[in-house]
Every structure is written in structure tokens, then in C-alpha cells.
Design a protein around this motif. Structure first.
Motif, PDB file in Angstrom:
ATOM      1  N   LEU A 177       0.820  -1.205   0.000  1.00  0.00           N
ATOM      2  CA  LEU A 177       0.000   0.000   0.000  1.00  0.00           C
ATOM      3  C   LEU A 177       0.859   1.262   0.000  1.00  0.00           C
ATOM      4  CD1 LEU A 177      -2.644  -1.041   2.682  1.00  0.00           C
ATOM      5  CD2 LEU A 177      -2.873  -1.171   0.196  1.00  0.00           C
ATOM      6  N   ALA A 178       0.428   2.238  -0.782  1.00  0.00           N
ATOM      7  CA  ALA A 178       0.996   3.576  -0.656  1.00  0.00           C
ATOM      8  C   ALA A 178       0.475   4.198   0.635  1.00  0.00           C
ATOM      9  CB  ALA A 178       0.600   4.433  -1.856  1.00  0.00           C
ATOM     10  N   ASN A 179       1.231   5.107   1.209  1.00  0.00           N
ATOM     11  CA  ASN A 179       0.691   5.807   2.372  1.00  0.00           C
ATOM     12  C   ASN A 179       1.271   7.203   2.511  1.00  0.00           C
ATOM     13  OD1 ASN A 179       2.816   6.082   4.454  1.00  0.00           O
ATOM     14  ND2 ASN A 179       2.780   3.857   4.607  1.00  0.00           N
ATOM     15  N   THR A 255      -2.972   2.827  -4.301  1.00  0.00           N
ATOM     16  CA  THR A 255      -2.181   3.716  -5.151  1.00  0.00           C
ATOM     17  C   THR A 255      -2.008   5.061  -4.466  1.00  0.00           C
ATOM     18  OG1 THR A 255      -4.083   4.698  -6.303  1.00  0.00           O
ATOM     19  CG2 THR A 255      -3.181   2.637  -7.215  1.00  0.00           C
ATOM     20  N   ARG A 256      -0.986   5.787  -4.899  1.00  0.00           N
ATOM     21  CA  ARG A 256      -0.759   7.136  -4.379  1.00  0.00           C
ATOM     22  C   ARG A 256      -1.957   8.037  -4.670  1.00  0.00           C
ATOM     23  NH1 ARG A 256       2.128   8.414  -0.909  1.00  0.00           N
ATOM     24  NH2 ARG A 256       4.195   8.142  -1.777  1.00  0.00           N
ATOM     25  N   ASP A 257      -2.554   7.905  -5.846  1.00  0.00           N
ATOM     26  CA  ASP A 257      -3.691   8.754  -6.204  1.00  0.00           C
ATOM     27  C   ASP A 257      -4.857   8.571  -5.231  1.00  0.00           C
ATOM     28  OD1 ASP A 257      -2.327   9.816  -8.339  1.00  0.00           O
ATOM     29  OD2 ASP A 257      -3.283   8.546  -9.850  1.00  0.00           O
ATOM     30  N   GLU A 258      -5.113   7.323  -4.797  1.00  0.00           N
ATOM     31  CA  GLU A 258      -6.192   7.082  -3.840  1.00  0.00           C
ATOM     32  C   GLU A 258      -5.882   7.725  -2.495  1.00  0.00           C
ATOM     33  OE1 GLU A 258      -8.200   2.937  -4.139  1.00  0.00           O
ATOM     34  OE2 GLU A 258      -6.132   2.662  -4.828  1.00  0.00           O
ATOM     35  N   VAL A 259      -4.634   7.676  -2.084  1.00  0.00           N
ATOM     36  CA  VAL A 259      -4.232   8.310  -0.830  1.00  0.00           C
ATOM     37  C   VAL A 259      -4.470   9.816  -0.900  1.00  0.00           C
ATOM     38  CG1 VAL A 259      -2.266   8.855   0.660  1.00  0.00           C
ATOM     39  CG2 VAL A 259      -2.563   6.528  -0.221  1.00  0.00           C
ATOM     40  N   ILE A 260      -4.024  10.409  -1.991  1.00  0.00           N
ATOM     41  CA  ILE A 260      -4.159  11.859  -2.153  1.00  0.00           C
ATOM     42  C   ILE A 260      -5.628  12.267  -2.204  1.00  0.00           C
ATOM     43  CG2 ILE A 260      -3.737  13.766  -3.765  1.00  0.00           C
ATOM     44  CD1 ILE A 260      -1.095  12.337  -4.495  1.00  0.00           C
ATOM     45  N   ALA A 261      -6.462  11.450  -2.854  1.00  0.00           N
ATOM     46  CA  ALA A 261      -7.882  11.787  -2.973  1.00  0.00           C
ATOM     47  C   ALA A 261      -8.593  11.760  -1.627  1.00  0.00           C
ATOM     48  CB  ALA A 261      -8.553  10.813  -3.947  1.00  0.00           C
ATOM     49  N   LEU A 262      -8.149  10.883  -0.710  1.00  0.00           N
ATOM     50  CA  LEU A 262      -8.810  10.767   0.592  1.00  0.00           C
ATOM     51  C   LEU A 262      -8.368  11.846   1.567  1.00  0.00           C
ATOM     52  CD1 LEU A 262     -10.629   9.188   2.525  1.00  0.00           C
ATOM     53  CD2 LEU A 262      -8.676   7.693   3.022  1.00  0.00           C
ATOM     54  N   PRO A 264      -8.137  15.148   1.734  1.00  0.00           N
ATOM     55  CA  PRO A 264      -8.983  16.300   2.083  1.00  0.00           C
ATOM     56  C   PRO A 264     -10.124  15.944   3.033  1.00  0.00           C
ATOM     57  CG  PRO A 264      -8.486  16.304  -0.261  1.00  0.00           C
ATOM     58  CD  PRO A 264      -8.007  14.995   0.277  1.00  0.00           C
ATOM     59  N   ARG A 265     -10.663  14.734   2.942  1.00  0.00           N
ATOM     60  CA  ARG A 265     -11.754  14.339   3.836  1.00  0.00           C
ATOM     61  C   ARG A 265     -11.249  14.216   5.271  1.00  0.00           C
ATOM     62  NH1 ARG A 265     -14.887   9.337   1.167  1.00  0.00           N
ATOM     63  NH2 ARG A 265     -16.427   9.911   2.778  1.00  0.00           N
ATOM     64  N   ILE A 266     -10.016  13.710   5.438  1.00  0.00           N
ATOM     65  CA  ILE A 266      -9.439  13.601   6.781  1.00  0.00           C
ATOM     66  C   ILE A 266      -9.153  14.993   7.334  1.00  0.00           C
ATOM     67  CG2 ILE A 266      -7.578  12.610   8.137  1.00  0.00           C
ATOM     68  CD1 ILE A 266      -9.377  10.531   6.825  1.00  0.00           C
ATOM     69  N   ARG A 267      -8.613  15.848   6.492  1.00  0.00           N
ATOM     70  CA  ARG A 267      -8.337  17.218   6.932  1.00  0.00           C
ATOM     71  C   ARG A 267      -9.628  17.937   7.340  1.00  0.00           C
ATOM     72  NH1 ARG A 267      -3.429  19.807   5.296  1.00  0.00           N
ATOM     73  NH2 ARG A 267      -1.934  18.356   4.365  1.00  0.00           N
ATOM     74  N   ALA A 268     -10.703  17.695   6.607  1.00  0.00           N
ATOM     75  CA  ALA A 268     -11.976  18.363   6.907  1.00  0.00           C
ATOM     76  C   ALA A 268     -12.490  17.950   8.284  1.00  0.00           C
ATOM     77  CB  ALA A 268     -13.000  18.026   5.827  1.00  0.00           C
ATOM     78  N   ILE A 269     -12.311  16.689   8.651  1.00  0.00           N
ATOM     79  CA  ILE A 269     -12.714  16.241   9.988  1.00  0.00           C
ATOM     80  C   ILE A 269     -11.914  16.988  11.054  1.00  0.00           C
ATOM     81  CG2 ILE A 269     -12.696  14.269  11.559  1.00  0.00           C
ATOM     82  CD1 ILE A 269     -13.228  12.500   9.090  1.00  0.00           C
ATOM     83  N   ALA A 270     -10.609  17.139  10.824  1.00  0.00           N
ATOM     84  CA  ALA A 270      -9.770  17.863  11.790  1.00  0.00           C
ATOM     85  C   ALA A 270     -10.191  19.320  11.895  1.00  0.00           C
ATOM     86  CB  ALA A 270      -8.307  17.760  11.366  1.00  0.00           C
ATOM     87  N   GLU A 271     -10.490  19.932  10.761  1.00  0.00           N
ATOM     88  CA  GLU A 271     -10.922  21.336  10.781  1.00  0.00           C
ATOM     89  C   GLU A 271     -12.251  21.491  11.507  1.00  0.00           C
ATOM     90  OE1 GLU A 271     -10.871  22.031   6.630  1.00  0.00           O
ATOM     91  OE2 GLU A 271      -8.673  22.194   6.518  1.00  0.00           O
ATOM     92  N   GLY A 272     -13.141  20.508  11.318  1.00  0.00           N
ATOM     93  CA  GLY A 272     -14.413  20.541  12.029  1.00  0.00           C
ATOM     94  C   GLY A 272     -14.227  20.397  13.532  1.00  0.00           C
ATOM     95  N   ALA A 273     -13.292  19.543  13.945  1.00  0.00           N
ATOM     96  CA  ALA A 273     -13.015  19.368  15.376  1.00  0.00           C
ATOM     97  C   ALA A 273     -12.470  20.653  15.984  1.00  0.00           C
ATOM     98  CB  ALA A 273     -12.021  18.225  15.564  1.00  0.00           C
ATOM     99  N   ALA A 274     -11.611  21.335  15.238  1.00  0.00           N
ATOM    100  CA  ALA A 274     -11.078  22.612  15.723  1.00  0.00           C
ATOM    101  C   ALA A 274     -12.182  23.654  15.831  1.00  0.00           C
ATOM    102  CB  ALA A 274      -9.973  23.089  14.790  1.00  0.00           C
ATOM    103  N   GLY A 288       4.692   9.432   2.412  1.00  0.00           N
ATOM    104  CA  GLY A 288       5.127   8.082   2.708  1.00  0.00           C
ATOM    105  C   GLY A 288       5.464   7.318   1.434  1.00  0.00           C
ATOM    106  N   PRO A 289       5.651   6.007   1.553  1.00  0.00           N
ATOM    107  CA  PRO A 289       6.048   5.212   0.398  1.00  0.00           C
ATOM    108  C   PRO A 289       4.953   5.040  -0.634  1.00  0.00           C
ATOM    109  CG  PRO A 289       5.958   3.861   2.392  1.00  0.00           C
ATOM    110  CD  PRO A 289       5.637   5.251   2.797  1.00  0.00           C
ATOM    111  N   ARG A 290       5.377   4.689  -1.828  1.00  0.00           N
ATOM    112  CA  ARG A 290       4.451   4.371  -2.908  1.00  0.00           C
ATOM    113  C   ARG A 290       4.068   2.898  -2.842  1.00  0.00           C
ATOM    114  NH1 ARG A 290       6.120   6.792  -8.601  1.00  0.00           N
ATOM    115  NH2 ARG A 290       3.957   6.164  -8.893  1.00  0.00           N
TER     116      ARG A 290
END
Length: 416
Positions: A177-179, A255-262, A264-274, A288-290
Motif C-alpha cells: 500500500l501507498a501511504n 495507489t498514491r492517487d487514492e491516498v491523495i484523494a482521501l 482532504p476528507r481527513i483534513r476536513a474532519i480535523a478542521e471541524g473538530a477545531a 510516505g512510500p508508494r
């Protein structure tokens, strides 16, 4: 000299130093060092290479504990690279068997280099620290070390890269897995938790909302995508509203593309918590690695050699996938990353049981067998032009325009 004589030369070179290689691996196991702190392992591995007349340079690719070693025949021919890992995990030591990986790669390189006067070409060893993730410190930046070897040009003109990883079962190179990593820092306002909690801003509450938000998101994630993390700081005392709290998360996907696509959703949760708590948020991003680019021609070569050396190769689909920064190497040059059995089929990495297997009789038998297999794979690639052409052709056909390793600066990688 005939092929049989050269193969015997390889076997003799490994057998002659067998006990010493086992002793070095045991020594590294007994001196576990986390990423970018592997000064002892660097020393003992580079000493082995220097004694075998390799030219060795340490402190390369921005990492004090990284090294580059080369032995050149002075004649035209392919360049074969061996990847050496030697870092340990935090608290649990060599629970991924890198004490075996580093020595098996070095032993293989030394053995196949004995044939260079007859084959031509060049053998290199890349000493790559911090495969398990680096720590911020004097040894180097944290993050994806093998990608930096690519960026610094150490894979230029390399025809193939080889390594072997201990495991519960002997397997060929498979998908990984890429990460990416995200570090969340929440800043609140301290206050007395008993007498004046209303005057504080609780940074830990923000981390808890982040944790629960990501947990809720998991049910909506596609198969193969993994998001997991830990709370790295939850405050200092229960009677003080936490002024600071933090968490560290991995995002993994095929894939790296799937990691990158996800992301923003993780960041949005953090912004909502703040926003919900009034805390201030800072996010550090680490590349991280490919994913691993499988080369089936190399897999075929390794299957033949592992079988010839008595290994029962498990060809069934592997359940579960981790990540390895060898993935970045595999997108730069054709790469083999097979696995060799060191314990029961049920053995799982990053456990105490795996650590014990990495310092066992079976583990050290695997080290020697792995070194023989890697050395003979290197010899085949040095001498079999048709095989090497097949490996190259498959690699070239499998690449896309987005397959080059992303170039970055430390500031871009680790800070927002």
C-alpha cells in the motif's frame, strides 16, 4: 570461467563467512536502533563491505546513517543494486527482522562481486535507514528515505534492485500500500479543570472529535483503504484543561492517487473538530512510500532460485498488505522484494514473536539461504542478457506518466 564455477564461487564465498554473517546479524539484533539512529548497524555493515574492497560512502541522501557502496569491475555490464535495511521499531526492537535484511543483502553483494572479473558490470549496496519511519533528530529527516535515494540519483543507471524480507511464509514480491502521514496539532487554552473549566479551550476534546470522526468515516471507505492512528499527546494533568493535544495518522491505499484523494476528507474532519472546540489546528504532512510495482520477470527468477534452495514458495494470494519504501525504488528501477520464512506460518510482523524469530536458528538459516538466492539472482542478471531485457521491457511497459518519484524539499514535505 563457466557458470557452474561462478555459482560455486558464490556458494563458497557465503559459506566461508557464514558464521560471521550470523554473528553480525545477531549483534545488530542485540543493538536495536530506530530510524535515523542506526549508527552501530551502519558501522558493522560498512565494515563488512570495506573488508571486501567495496568503496563505501556514508552520510548520503541527507541521512547520516545511510550509505552507498560500490564495487566496479571496470568493464561494461549491468549494474545490480542490493537494498539493505537495518532499523528497528520503537520499544519492540527488531520485530520486522531488519537485522536479517541488512546482512543478507550485504552478504549477497559481497558474494556476487567475486564473479565480477568474469561477468563485468557493477555491484552496489544502498544502505537505506528508517524504513519503519524516521525520527526527527540528528541522523536525518523523518519520512521516506528510499525516495531520497532516487531523488539524489543513486538509482541512475541501475538495472535492477534486489532484497529479501523475513516473514512467516516464503513468498514472491507482492502488492503493498501507498501511504501518507498526517500529524495533527491542536492548541487550546489551559484553565483549572475543577474551578474554572469554562475559561479554558480543551485541545484534547478536539483530538477526541478527530478520532471519532475518522472512526465514523471508515464505514464509508472503499475496500483496501486504511486509515489508522494514535493520540500522541493528550495533556499533562487531569486537573488542567489540556492546552495542547496531538495525533498521528496513516492513510493507506493501493495507489498514491487514492491516498491523495482521501486526504482532504481527513483534513476536513480535523478542521471541524477545531471549529467545534475553538482550538487552533496545525497539520504536518509527510509523504510516505508508494505502492510496489511488481516485476513478474524478476518474480519468475526468484521463484526458480528459492525453489532450488529448498524453499516452499506460497503462491496463494496474500491476506492483508503493509507498506514499504521499496515501493519508491520499484517505480524507479525493476525491483524484487520477496519474502523468506523464519517462523510459523502464523507469524506476524511487528510483534514480540517476530522479534524472537529474527534471532533464531531458523531465522539465521533464512539469512544464509536468502543471501545465496539474492547473489545468484544478481549473477543471472549480470550474465543473461535476454532475461535482463525481459525485466527491462516489462518495467518500461508498466510505467505511466505519473510514475516518477515526487521531488520535494524538507519544508514542503513536513510543514504546511
Amino acid at each position: 570461467m563457466s557458470t557452474d564455477n561462478n555459482l560455486q564461487l558464490i556458494d563458497d564465498a557465503i559459506e566461508r563467512h557464514r558464521q560471521h554473517y550470523i554473528a553480525v546479524s545477531k549483534d545488530i539484533h542485540g543493538h536495536p536502533e530506530t530510524g535515523n539512529n542506526e549508527y552501530y548497524a551502519n558501522k558493522v555493515l560498512t565494515e563488512l563491505l570495506e573488508q571486501a574492497d567495496f568503496e563505501v560512502t556514508s552520510n548520503v541522501a541527507g541521512h547520516e546513517t545511510a550509505f552507498y557502496a560500490v564495487k566496479d569491475s571496470g568493464r561494461p555490464g549491468p549494474t545490480i543494486a542490493y537494498l539493505a535495511e537495518y532499523d528497528a521499531l520503537i520499544d519492540i526492537g527488531h520485530a520486522c527482522g531488519h537485522n536479517i535484511i541488512g546482512v543478507s543483502s550485504v552478504a549477497a553483494a559481497i558474494a556476487v562481486a567475486q564473479t565480477l572479473p568474469h561477468t563485468g558490470g557493477k555491484i552496489v549496496v544502498l544502505g537505506t535507514p528508517a524504513e519503519e519511519g524516521g525520527l526527527k533528530g540528528p541522523g536525518g529527516l523523518n519520512g521516506n528515505v528510499k525516495a531520497r535515494f532516487v531523488e539524489h540519483g543513486f538509482l541512475r543507471n541501475v538495472d535492477a534492485a534486489l532484497m529479501i524480507h523475513p516473514a512467516g511464509r516464503t513468498r514472491l514480491s507482492g502488492p503493498s500500500l501507498a501511504n501518507n502521514h498526517l500529524y495533527f496539532h491542536f492548541y487550546g487554552k489551559p484553565s483549572h479543570a475543577g474551578s474554572a473549566p469554562h475559561l479554558g479551550i480543551n485541545a484534547l476534546d478536539a483530538v477526541v472529535l478527530l478520532y471519532n470522526g475518522i472512526s465514523a468515516l471508515r464505514q464509508q471507505l472503499p475496500d483496501g483503504v486504511r486509515v489508522h492512528g494514535i493520540i500522541t499527546n493528550g495533556g499533562q494533568a487531569p486537573n488542567v484543561i489540556p492546552e495542547y493535544a496531538s495525533a498521528h495518522y496513516y492513510i493507506r491505499a493501493n495507489t498514491r492517487d487514492e491516498v491523495i484523494a482521501l486526504e482532504p476528507r481527513i483534513r476536513a474532519i480535523a478542521e471541524g473538530a477545531a471549529l467545534a472546540t475553538g482550538a487552533r489546528l496545525e497539520i504536518e504532512h509527510q509523504v510516505g512510500p508508494r505502492d510496489f510495482n511488481i516485476n513478474h520477470a524478476l518474480n519468475g527468477l526468484l521463484l526458480d532460485l528459492l525453489t532450488a534452495h529448498g524453499e516452499q514458495v506460497d503462491l496463494s494470494p496474500k491476506e492483508g498488505k503493509g507498506s514499504t519504501d521499496a515501493g519508491d525504488i520499484s517505480h524507479a528501477v525493476p525491483t524484487a522484494h520477496p519474502y523468506i520464512k523464519i517462523g510459523p506460518d502464523s507469524l506476524i510482523g511487528h510483534t514480540v514473536e517476530f522479534r524472537e524469530a529474527a534471532d533464531s536458528e531458523q531465522g539465521y538459516r533464512a539469512l544464509v539461504t536468502g543471501a545465496r538466492v539474492l547473489a545468484k539472482a544478481g549473477y543471472r542478471l549480470l550474465t543473461d542478457a535476454a532475461l535482463l531485457q525481459q525485466v527491462r521491457r516489462e518495467f518500461a511497459g508498466g510505467r505511466t506518466d505519473t510514475d516518477s518519484v515526487r521531488s520535494f524539499t524538507p519544508q514542503e514535505s513536513f510543514n504546511e
